[in-house]
Design an enzyme around this catalytic site. Structure first.
Site, short mmCIF file in Angstrom:
data_model
loop_
_atom_site.label_atom_id
_atom_site.label_comp_id
_atom_site.label_asym_id
_atom_site.label_seq_id
_atom_site.Cartn_x
_atom_site.Cartn_y
_atom_site.Cartn_z
N ARG A 1 9.51 6.09 -3.59
CA ARG A 1 9.78 7.02 -4.69
C ARG A 1 11.20 7.54 -4.65
O ARG A 1 11.70 7.85 -3.59
CB ARG A 1 8.90 8.26 -4.56
CG ARG A 1 7.46 7.99 -4.44
CD ARG A 1 6.69 9.28 -4.69
NE ARG A 1 5.29 9.01 -4.53
CZ ARG A 1 4.56 9.44 -3.52
NH1 ARG A 1 5.09 10.19 -2.58
NH2 ARG A 1 3.29 9.13 -3.46
N ARG B 1 0.83 -1.21 0.00
CA ARG B 1 0.00 0.00 0.00
C ARG B 1 0.86 1.26 0.00
O ARG B 1 0.41 2.32 -0.38
CB ARG B 1 -0.87 0.03 1.27
CG ARG B 1 -1.99 -0.97 1.30
CD ARG B 1 -2.60 -1.06 2.70
NE ARG B 1 -3.12 0.21 3.22
CZ ARG B 1 -4.32 0.68 2.98
NH1 ARG B 1 -5.13 0.04 2.21
NH2 ARG B 1 -4.70 1.81 3.52
N ARG C 1 0.14 5.97 16.51
CA ARG C 1 0.28 7.32 15.94
C ARG C 1 -0.51 8.32 16.75
O ARG C 1 -1.38 7.95 17.54
CB ARG C 1 -0.14 7.35 14.47
CG ARG C 1 -1.50 6.76 14.18
CD ARG C 1 -1.74 6.63 12.66
NE ARG C 1 -2.84 5.70 12.40
CZ ARG C 1 -3.15 5.21 11.21
NH1 ARG C 1 -2.46 5.55 10.14
NH2 ARG C 1 -4.16 4.38 11.06
N ARG D 1 -8.49 -6.37 13.75
CA ARG D 1 -7.77 -5.48 14.64
C ARG D 1 -8.72 -4.37 15.03
O ARG D 1 -9.54 -3.90 14.23
CB ARG D 1 -6.54 -4.88 13.95
CG ARG D 1 -5.48 -5.86 13.64
CD ARG D 1 -4.91 -6.53 14.86
NE ARG D 1 -4.08 -5.62 15.65
CZ ARG D 1 -3.59 -5.93 16.85
NH1 ARG D 1 -3.89 -7.09 17.42
NH2 ARG D 1 -2.84 -5.07 17.48
N1 UDP Z 1 3.42 1.19 7.70
C1 UDP Z 1 4.66 1.20 8.30
N2 UDP Z 1 5.14 2.35 8.83
C2 UDP Z 1 4.44 3.50 8.80
C3 UDP Z 1 3.18 3.51 8.17
C4 UDP Z 1 2.70 2.33 7.64
O1 UDP Z 1 5.31 0.18 8.36
O2 UDP Z 1 4.93 4.52 9.33
C5 UDP Z 1 2.92 -0.08 7.15
C6 UDP Z 1 2.16 -0.88 8.17
O3 UDP Z 1 2.43 -2.25 7.93
C7 UDP Z 1 0.72 -0.58 7.82
C8 UDP Z 1 0.78 -0.47 6.31
O4 UDP Z 1 2.04 0.14 6.07
O5 UDP Z 1 -0.13 -1.61 8.23
C9 UDP Z 1 -0.33 0.34 5.70
O6 UDP Z 1 -0.36 1.62 6.28
P1 UDP Z 1 -1.53 2.63 6.02
O7 UDP Z 1 -1.07 3.93 6.55
O8 UDP Z 1 -1.95 2.52 4.62
O9 UDP Z 1 -2.65 2.03 6.97
P2 UDP Z 1 -4.03 2.67 7.44
O10 UDP Z 1 -3.93 4.16 7.25
O11 UDP Z 1 -5.10 2.01 6.63
O12 UDP Z 1 -4.11 2.30 8.87
#
Ligand code: UDP
Length: 369
Positions: A173, A169, A277, A246
């Protein structure tokens, strides 16, 4: 008698209700919560639209979806550029030339690429899990500092036990571009998501605090067809066992300062910090209220990830092999239902983004209505 009874007033349910109504059907929407919108719900506190169920940043490459939503909201120009905080070191996300410079001091794309190439050599063959996938995308340094701890906190599982698609996801870059999403369109509905859902549901009958599953037979007798957007396993009373999800919980504080962290989202990517976060809601709207005034207070939410248990809100389906197989069993039952349609993140046990949910319900409407 209703034509459609819609269980859940999130994006999927609300849009189905809108389209069915527009095409002349009689519909009723139920929601077990005391508000509409499902997890996109925003609540205005101190002039700030708070994302009560976590950050929702709308982004899409699908112009049909984008144009569709313009009927119900104007979007602001918010661009998601989260910051990673690893033990006090700050990094730009997603992984791009700024990140590589902060991590390795590399200046040119060629230097950064060389670093990545060096580190990805440790993975030979097709990556079998998230750890291997991550290292083969960006190398071990970034994996250790920016991915491993965050991912293991978020999913409560070792990266080696997680499917690789989750990390795909995130874009990688070789340009100086902190825009998290590779999307043609991006933004937050002006006035909040709740306002947008209110507009979608305008004039439609909605019953809140009504748990369909507690009176399923009664409600089934009230409509020709049911659109069910709750968890598919709960619908079947967990007959084959519970699917894993989750869940997330939030600790929200109103602070008497205008600027806590200078950004909407800061990810804490080490393993030790208990939250994943912190979001500072005002920055989704550039720190201003509806009238464009600067706000003197701020609201932050610390996000904690946990394994879902009965009674919690499910947020993320855990699409690993075990759960995918279990889901298939429920899906087989669902496919045999003539009058019940399962949709959305929980109804289809899919890690849908908002735009994919909208695309999916619009397709379903074309098929069904
Ligand atoms: N991820 C990570 N570090 C970060 C942000 C995301 O390793 O700082 C990984 C983590 O495995 C996460 C995945 O990228 O589950 C997808 O993140 P995304 O931000 O797309 O998740 P959402 O916003 O849907 O919670």
């Amino acid at each position: 008698m209703y034509d459609y009874l819609i269980v859940g007033s999130g994006l999927y349910g609300s849009i189905f209700a809108r389209e069915a109504t527009n095409r002349g059907y009689k519909v009723l929407v139920l929601d077990k919560r005391n508000h509409i919108g499902g997890n996109v719900f925003t609540e205005q506190i101190e002039g700030i639209h708070c994302h009560k169920y976590g950050a929702h940043i709308f982004h899409t490459n699908n112009s049909k979806v984008w144009n569709y939503l313009q009927q119900f909201a104007s979007f602001n120009r918010f661009t998601n550029s989260p910051i990673a905080n690893y033990k006090g070191e700050l990094y730009s996300l997603p992984f791009n030339m700024y990140t590589f410079n902060q991590m390795w001091g590399t200046i040119t794309p060629e230097q950064a690429l060389q670093k990545i190439e060096e580190q990805r050599k440790e993975i030979t063959g097709t990556p079998k899990n998230l750890e291997e996938q991550a290292i083969s995308l960006v190398g071990r340094d970034i994996y250790e500092k920016l991915i491993k701890g965050y991912t293991e906190k978020q999913w409560g599982r070792e990266c080696r036990e997680l499917p690789s698609f989750i990390i795909k996801r995130l874009p990688v870059r070789l340009t100086f571009d902190n825009n998290y999403f590779d999307a043609l369109y991006q933004g937050i509905p002006i006035g909040g998501y709740t306002k947008m859902i209110e507009n979608i549901l305008d004039g439609i009958e909605v019953k809140l605090e009504e748990d369909y599953l507690l009176r399923k037979d009664y409600w089934n007798s009230q409509a020709k067809k049911i659109i069910y957007t709750g968890p598919i396993d709960a619908f079947y009373d967990y007959r084959y066992g519970a699917l894993e999800y989750r869940s997330v919980t939030f600790e929200t504080e109103i602070l008497n300062c205008p600027n806590y962290q200078g950004n909407a989202a800061v990810n804490y990517t080490d393993r030790e910090t208990p939250w994943t976060r912190i979001i500072e809601h005002k920055w989704f709207e550039f720190g201003k209220d509806n009238l464009g005034n600067e706000l003197s207070k701020t609201i932050i939410s610390k996000e904690y990830s946990s394994e879902w248990k009965l009674g919690d809100e499910p947020y993320y389906p855990v699409n690993d092999e075990k759960n995918s197989l279990l889901y298939q069993k429920y899906k087989t039952l669902a496919d045999e239902e003539g009058t019940i349609i399962f949709g959305g993140r929980l109804g289809e046990y899919k890690y849908y983004d908002m735009d994919a949910t909208v695309a999916s319900v619009l397709n379903k409407c074309d098929e069904e209505l």
